[in-house]
Design a protein around this motif. Structure first.
Motif, PDB file in Angstrom:
ATOM      1  N   ALA A  80       9.867 -16.109  -4.035  1.00 56.27           N
ATOM      2  CA  ALA A  80      10.643 -17.557  -3.699  1.00 56.27           C
ATOM      3  C   ALA A  80      10.278 -18.297  -4.711  1.00 56.27           C
ATOM      4  N   MET A  81       9.423 -17.810  -5.694  1.00 53.72           N
ATOM      5  CA  MET A  81       9.275 -19.004  -6.979  1.00 53.72           C
ATOM      6  C   MET A  81      10.591 -18.714  -7.916  1.00 53.72           C
ATOM      7  N   ALA A  82      11.311 -17.837  -7.652  1.00 58.27           N
ATOM      8  CA  ALA A  82      12.768 -17.389  -8.254  1.00 58.27           C
ATOM      9  C   ALA A  82      13.559 -18.824  -7.868  1.00 58.27           C
ATOM     10  N   PHE A 103      11.243 -12.350 -11.301  1.00 56.91           N
ATOM     11  CA  PHE A 103      11.355 -12.967 -12.564  1.00 56.91           C
ATOM     12  C   PHE A 103      12.221 -11.839 -13.579  1.00 56.91           C
ATOM     13  N   PRO A 104      11.972 -10.711 -13.782  1.00 62.60           N
ATOM     14  CA  PRO A 104      12.843  -9.895 -14.588  1.00 62.60           C
ATOM     15  C   PRO A 104      14.390  -9.799 -14.071  1.00 62.60           C
ATOM     16  N   LEU A 105      14.478  -9.650 -12.679  1.00 59.73           N
ATOM     17  CA  LEU A 105      15.797  -9.767 -11.940  1.00 59.73           C
ATOM     18  C   LEU A 105      16.589 -11.224 -12.570  1.00 59.73           C
ATOM     19  N   ARG A 106      15.785 -12.351 -12.462  1.00 62.36           N
ATOM     20  CA  ARG A 106      16.609 -13.490 -12.965  1.00 62.36           C
ATOM     21  C   ARG A 106      16.958 -13.562 -14.520  1.00 62.36           C
ATOM     22  N   LYS A 107      16.054 -12.713 -15.463  1.00 60.60           N
ATOM     23  CA  LYS A 107      16.420 -12.663 -16.764  1.00 60.60           C
ATOM     24  C   LYS A 107      17.672 -11.794 -16.783  1.00 60.60           C
ATOM     25  N   ALA A 108      17.633 -10.815 -15.998  1.00 56.99           N
ATOM     26  CA  ALA A 108      18.887  -9.950 -16.065  1.00 56.99           C
ATOM     27  C   ALA A 108      20.226 -10.545 -15.590  1.00 56.99           C
ATOM     28  N   GLY A 109      19.896 -11.680 -15.052  1.00 55.85           N
ATOM     29  CA  GLY A 109      21.296 -12.514 -14.753  1.00 55.85           C
ATOM     30  C   GLY A 109      21.548 -12.433 -13.115  1.00 55.85           C
ATOM     31  N   LYS A 125      19.550 -13.421  -4.789  1.00 60.22           N
ATOM     32  CA  LYS A 125      19.542 -11.914  -4.873  1.00 60.22           C
ATOM     33  C   LYS A 125      17.961 -11.580  -5.622  1.00 60.22           C
ATOM     34  N   ALA A 126      17.554 -12.340  -6.557  1.00 56.44           N
ATOM     35  CA  ALA A 126      16.060 -12.078  -7.020  1.00 56.44           C
ATOM     36  C   ALA A 126      15.121 -12.219  -6.060  1.00 56.44           C
TER      37      ALA A 126
END
Length: 271
Positions: free
Chosen positions: A32-34, A179-185, A190-191
């Protein structure tokens, strides 16, 4: 106190299910920090990975292997034999899953997809890697709940301590996926979704572990050490290499020491 008594009278499978829901929820909390736009540094990620490894190593001995050795003696078996056999089988089981399940370690520099060849997206492979990580964790506290009360060496408090320790290190795991999913756009929603999804196997395998022990009580020391072998395999094959891959080895090592100490205190104080 009333809550503890209520929990005590639940069956081991139900206890394992509730424990799995707790660890799943803590993974979701980390993911949830996303929504907050969390952007942890690589140093912090490696520290958290080290902490997770320390918790898993301590849990493998204090909550699983040590009781397995004691229970083997109580059952009149050769004390070292069932734990040794179970430990090796647990590692072999994870190795077979590693060979079959497509996955990609999210924090390992230059990592390539592992398992059978597939056309799955990179993000899906990242989630599958953490899912693979969570299988032995669910088995571990599930077996611990199933073993509680069957021997003086296995207590309900010890199973709760193990669950809390695994839940504690699941917090950074959720972030490690999101976090990697957020970086991937990916969007924040969804992240978060994929971050929490990686822990959905924990309640399932926790119930499986508890049910297996209840069904075959003579195999208790094998089951406990099986879960320990699976966890140690994950730590050595995945967690430690990932935490050391970006030059933050000293920091990751201190995180491991801290995680081991926290899990040891939890197990001794509550178990």
């Amino acid at each position: 106190m009333e809550l503890h008594l209520w929990f005590q009278y639940l069956g081991p499978v139900t206890q394992a299910l509730l424990g799995g829901v707790l660890t799943w929820g803590l993974t979701a909390l980390g993911a949830a920090m996303a929504f907050l736009g969390a952007n942890p540094s690589r140093k912090l990620m490696d520290l958290m990975l080290g902490f997770a490894g320390g918790v898993m190593i301590a849990a493998s001995f204090w909550s699983l292997l040590a009781p397995a050795i004691e229970i083997s003696g109580e059952l009149g078996m050769v004390e070292w034999l069932p734990p040794a056999v179970g430990f090796v089988l647990g590692a072999v089981f994870l190795r077979l899953l590693d060979l079959v399940l497509p996955h990609l370690h999210p924090a390992l520099k230059g990592a390539k997809p592992e398992g059978i060849r597939t056309h799955l997206m990179k993000t899906t492979l990242l989630v599958l890697a953490i899912t693979l990580h969570n299988i032995p964790e669910g088995l571990a506290f599930g077996v611990a709940f199933g073993a509680a009360g069957l021997s003086p060496s296995s207590t309900l408090s010890g199973a709760v301590a193990l669950t809390l320790g695994i839940g504690l290190q699941n917090l950074p795991e959720g972030l490690a996926v999101a976090f990697p999913l957020r970086k991937a756009g990916f969007s924040r929603g969804k992240a978060f979704f994929f971050g929490q999804l990686s822990a959905v196997v924990e309640p399932l395998f926790a119930m499986l572990g508890a049910a297996a022990v209840d069904f075959m009580r003579v195999g208790l020391p094998y089951a406990l050490s099986f879960a320990a072998g699976a966890m140690i395999y994950v730590v050595v094959e995945e967690v430690i290499p990932e935490s050391q891959s970006e030059g933050n080895g000293d920091l990751a090592t201190m995180g491991l020491i801290l995680g081991f100490t926290c899990m040891m205190i939890l197990d001794v104080a509550l178990g």
